[in-house]
Enzyme design. Sequence first.
Site, PDB file in Angstrom:
ATOM      1  N   GLU A  53       2.556  -8.025   6.990  1.00  0.00           N
ATOM      2  CA  GLU A  53       3.366  -7.746   5.807  1.00  0.00           C
ATOM      3  C   GLU A  53       4.828  -7.742   6.246  1.00  0.00           C
ATOM      4  O   GLU A  53       5.192  -6.998   7.161  1.00  0.00           O
ATOM      5  CB  GLU A  53       3.053  -6.372   5.230  1.00  0.00           C
ATOM      6  CG  GLU A  53       1.594  -6.095   4.937  1.00  0.00           C
ATOM      7  CD  GLU A  53       1.364  -4.614   4.621  1.00  0.00           C
ATOM      8  OE1 GLU A  53       2.357  -3.853   4.561  1.00  0.00           O
ATOM      9  OE2 GLU A  53       0.204  -4.236   4.442  1.00  0.00           O
ATOM     10  N   ASP A  64       8.797   4.675   1.902  1.00  0.00           N
ATOM     11  CA  ASP A  64       9.067   4.540   3.331  1.00  0.00           C
ATOM     12  C   ASP A  64       9.610   5.824   3.942  1.00  0.00           C
ATOM     13  O   ASP A  64      10.509   6.467   3.401  1.00  0.00           O
ATOM     14  CB  ASP A  64      10.073   3.405   3.573  1.00  0.00           C
ATOM     15  CG  ASP A  64       9.548   2.075   3.079  1.00  0.00           C
ATOM     16  OD1 ASP A  64       8.358   1.803   3.321  1.00  0.00           O
ATOM     17  OD2 ASP A  64      10.303   1.325   2.451  1.00  0.00           O
TER      18      ASP A  64
END
EC number: 4.2.1.20
Length: 272
Positions: A53, A64
């Site tokens: 990815e 994140d």
Amino acid sequence: MSGNVQLLTDTLAAARAEGRSALIAYLPAGFPTVDGGIEAVEAVFDGGADIVEVGLPHSDPVLDGPVIQTADDIALRGGVKIADVMRTVREAHGATGKPVLVMTYWNPIDRYGVERFTAELAEAGGAGCILPDLPVQESALWREHAEKHGLATVFVVAPSSKDERLAQITAAGSGFVYAASLMGVTGTRESVGEQAQDLVRRTRGTGTELPVCVGLGVSSRAQAAEVAGFADGVIVGSAFVKRMLDAPDHASGLAAVRELAGELAKGVRGQA
């Protein structure tokens, strides 16, 4: 030109036929530089990753954790653009022949244009997109263009997802289902936990034939082996990024991520 959703499907099926989970790695584009990021993706594939990815760096990430935020900040300060993400996909796939997806929040695609983004990703040889913040009920336009261009639409499910919502997501998605192992942001964890196993069980309980791949928290060979015991794929991101951040120089960083990929590849084969 059609994208590589079939290559993604075939890669996951091949891992299952070998009696193992697939190893899926994550690295942001443009980190530490565009060229350096491409080299890092190729190094991870060389070490044993089945799928990669490529993250599209974003200034306001919701999923994140601090490690990936740091890498994204470096990439953004370096001026990374969507064209650089597409180049990363093109060159990494071209050099390896392996499936490369883009992981991105919805806002950059919305601003860039769905038709333009999907057409360019397919032309670059991309296999699809992971879209962590796109609600399935608002995804019709994206899915129409993704399907037209031969791209997978990978949605993220979480332990908080109700069974009804899991059924909606598995019905709409393609490629695989990204199961977030716990509530919270990305980062390495001491334990991946029972929540992940329960989420995989519930996701499969919808009757989907899509592989269910688990991410968030996996950083070691032993953890990869643990998750491989119940998931179709093991997704590792922060551990790779941390190896790059901690390395004294770029060459050492490439060696470190290649080595980690090799260790995790043993883990997904049950070699704890």
